[in-house]
Every structure is written in C-alpha cells, then in structure tokens.
Design a protein around this motif. Structure first.
Motif, short mmCIF file in Angstrom:
data_model
loop_
_atom_site.label_atom_id
_atom_site.label_comp_id
_atom_site.label_asym_id
_atom_site.label_seq_id
_atom_site.Cartn_x
_atom_site.Cartn_y
_atom_site.Cartn_z
N ARG A 31 0.84 -1.21 0.00
CA ARG A 31 0.00 0.00 0.00
C ARG A 31 0.87 1.26 0.00
O ARG A 31 0.67 2.17 0.79
CB ARG A 31 -0.97 0.00 1.17
CG ARG A 31 -1.91 -1.18 1.24
CD ARG A 31 -3.07 -1.11 0.33
NE ARG A 31 -3.85 0.08 0.66
CZ ARG A 31 -4.69 0.64 -0.18
NH1 ARG A 31 -4.85 0.17 -1.38
NH2 ARG A 31 -5.36 1.72 0.16
N TYR A 113 4.04 -6.84 8.13
CA TYR A 113 2.98 -6.64 9.13
C TYR A 113 2.99 -5.23 9.69
O TYR A 113 1.93 -4.64 9.97
CB TYR A 113 3.12 -7.64 10.29
CG TYR A 113 2.22 -8.83 10.19
CD1 TYR A 113 0.88 -8.77 10.56
CD2 TYR A 113 2.71 -10.06 9.73
CE1 TYR A 113 0.05 -9.87 10.48
CE2 TYR A 113 1.90 -11.16 9.64
CZ TYR A 113 0.57 -11.06 10.01
OH TYR A 113 -0.25 -12.15 9.91
N PRO A 117 -2.07 -2.69 6.18
CA PRO A 117 -3.30 -2.42 6.92
C PRO A 117 -3.90 -3.72 7.48
O PRO A 117 -3.59 -4.82 7.02
CB PRO A 117 -4.22 -1.80 5.86
CG PRO A 117 -3.67 -2.26 4.55
CD PRO A 117 -2.20 -2.48 4.74
N LYS A 118 -4.75 -3.56 8.46
CA LYS A 118 -5.33 -4.71 9.17
C LYS A 118 -6.09 -5.67 8.25
O LYS A 118 -6.05 -6.88 8.45
CB LYS A 118 -6.23 -4.23 10.31
CG LYS A 118 -5.46 -3.60 11.44
CD LYS A 118 -6.36 -3.29 12.60
CE LYS A 118 -5.73 -2.50 13.70
NZ LYS A 118 -4.42 -2.75 14.10
N TYR A 119 -6.75 -5.14 7.23
CA TYR A 119 -7.50 -6.06 6.36
C TYR A 119 -6.55 -7.00 5.61
O TYR A 119 -6.91 -8.15 5.33
CB TYR A 119 -8.43 -5.30 5.39
CG TYR A 119 -7.76 -4.65 4.20
CD1 TYR A 119 -7.63 -5.33 2.99
CD2 TYR A 119 -7.28 -3.34 4.28
CE1 TYR A 119 -7.03 -4.74 1.90
CE2 TYR A 119 -6.68 -2.74 3.20
CZ TYR A 119 -6.56 -3.44 2.00
OH TYR A 119 -5.96 -2.85 0.93
N LEU A 120 -5.33 -6.56 5.32
CA LEU A 120 -4.35 -7.46 4.70
C LEU A 120 -3.77 -8.42 5.72
O LEU A 120 -3.45 -9.56 5.38
CB LEU A 120 -3.25 -6.66 4.00
CG LEU A 120 -3.67 -5.93 2.73
CD1 LEU A 120 -2.51 -5.11 2.16
CD2 LEU A 120 -4.21 -6.89 1.68
N HIS A 121 -3.66 -8.00 6.98
CA HIS A 121 -3.25 -8.93 8.05
C HIS A 121 -4.24 -10.09 8.09
O HIS A 121 -3.84 -11.26 8.15
CB HIS A 121 -3.26 -8.25 9.42
CG HIS A 121 -2.23 -7.20 9.62
ND1 HIS A 121 -2.02 -6.63 10.85
CD2 HIS A 121 -1.34 -6.62 8.78
CE1 HIS A 121 -1.07 -5.72 10.75
NE2 HIS A 121 -0.64 -5.71 9.51
N ARG A 122 -5.53 -9.76 8.08
CA ARG A 122 -6.56 -10.79 8.15
C ARG A 122 -6.48 -11.73 6.95
O ARG A 122 -6.64 -12.94 7.08
CB ARG A 122 -7.95 -10.16 8.27
CG ARG A 122 -8.20 -9.49 9.61
CD ARG A 122 -9.65 -9.06 9.78
NE ARG A 122 -10.04 -8.03 8.85
CZ ARG A 122 -9.91 -6.72 9.05
NH1 ARG A 122 -9.38 -6.28 10.17
NH2 ARG A 122 -10.33 -5.85 8.14
N GLU A 123 -6.20 -11.16 5.78
CA GLU A 123 -6.09 -11.97 4.57
C GLU A 123 -4.92 -12.96 4.68
O GLU A 123 -5.08 -14.13 4.36
CB GLU A 123 -5.90 -11.05 3.36
CG GLU A 123 -5.98 -11.77 2.03
CD GLU A 123 -5.88 -10.81 0.86
OE1 GLU A 123 -5.21 -11.19 -0.13
OE2 GLU A 123 -6.44 -9.71 0.92
N ASP A 125 -3.49 -14.00 7.52
CA ASP A 125 -3.79 -14.93 8.61
C ASP A 125 -4.76 -16.02 8.14
O ASP A 125 -4.59 -17.19 8.48
CB ASP A 125 -4.36 -14.19 9.82
CG ASP A 125 -3.33 -13.27 10.47
OD1 ASP A 125 -2.11 -13.42 10.20
OD2 ASP A 125 -3.73 -12.37 11.23
#
Length: 129
Positions: A31, A113, A117-123, A125
C-alpha cells in the motif's frame, strides 16, 4: 545462501505486496509503504558500513522499534549492521548472505505486518490457516 530473489519470493506471497526498482536497488512495498529494501552505499552512510554495503548485498527491513533493532544487532553483530542512515527508521540492515533463510522470511513478514493495513493482516492470517 539467500539472495534478493528469495526476498522477492517471500514478499510475493504477502497480500498487497509489490516490488519496485528504485535508485538504490530493489524495494518491497505494501500500500505504497516501504517495508524492505536493498541498501545502496550512499555517501551519508558511515564509511565502515558503506564499505560492507559496496562489497556485498545488504537488505534493510522495518522493525517495530529501536529496542528490536538493538536486540538483533547485539545478538548477531556478524549479520546485522550497527547503523546505516536515519531514513526509514526504525529499521535494521543485514548481510543477506549471512542470514538464515527462515530468519529472512520472519524478518520480511514482520516488516510487512508493520506496514500493511489490518485487512491485509486478516487476509494473510486466513491464508496461513
């Protein structure tokens, strides 16, 4: 012995990661935020470190804070460089040929990490299970 292509392979597996060729070498971003890059022997780098960077491939990655950087440098001064430039702080630079491949993957992923952004962390994970 890891290479820049290994860094590229690790980075390519991280969601939203992209690689660019910059003035100083290869750079990996998520990003539009840099998380890992090939070091270049800029004149602003101390002469002893500049000589290392000119002689071998050195990569920098983002770290959480100065304590993380110091811990890595103190634990493995043969791998991690004591300083480069103030740009991109907090970060740590290391000799690519001297790093263990598993530790390389860990450093690149942790740097991602820190910038993703958090939405990519979730992806990531979810993909890791």
């Amino acid at each position: 012995m890891p290479t820049l292509d290994d860094v590229s392979r690790i980075a390519a597996a991280l969601p939203g990661s992209e690689e660019r060729e910059m003035t100083g070498g290869r750079t990996w971003l998520v990003r539009r935020k840099t998380y890992a890059w090939e070091c270049h022997p800029w004149p602003s780098i101390p002469a002893d470190v500049r000589a290392i960077i000119a002689a071998e491939t050195v990569v920098s990655v983002k770290v959480a804070d100065e304590l993380d950087r110091l811990a890595l440098v103190q634990a493995r001064p043969d791998v991690f460089l004591h300083t480069t430039t103030r740009w991109g702080e907090p970060k740590v630079a290391f000799r690519l040929a001297a790093i263990d491949p598993r530790h390389l993957a860990e450093l690149v992923t942790e740097a991602w990490y820190l910038q993703a952004p958090k939405y990519l962390h979730r992806e990531l994970d979810a993909a890791s299970g």
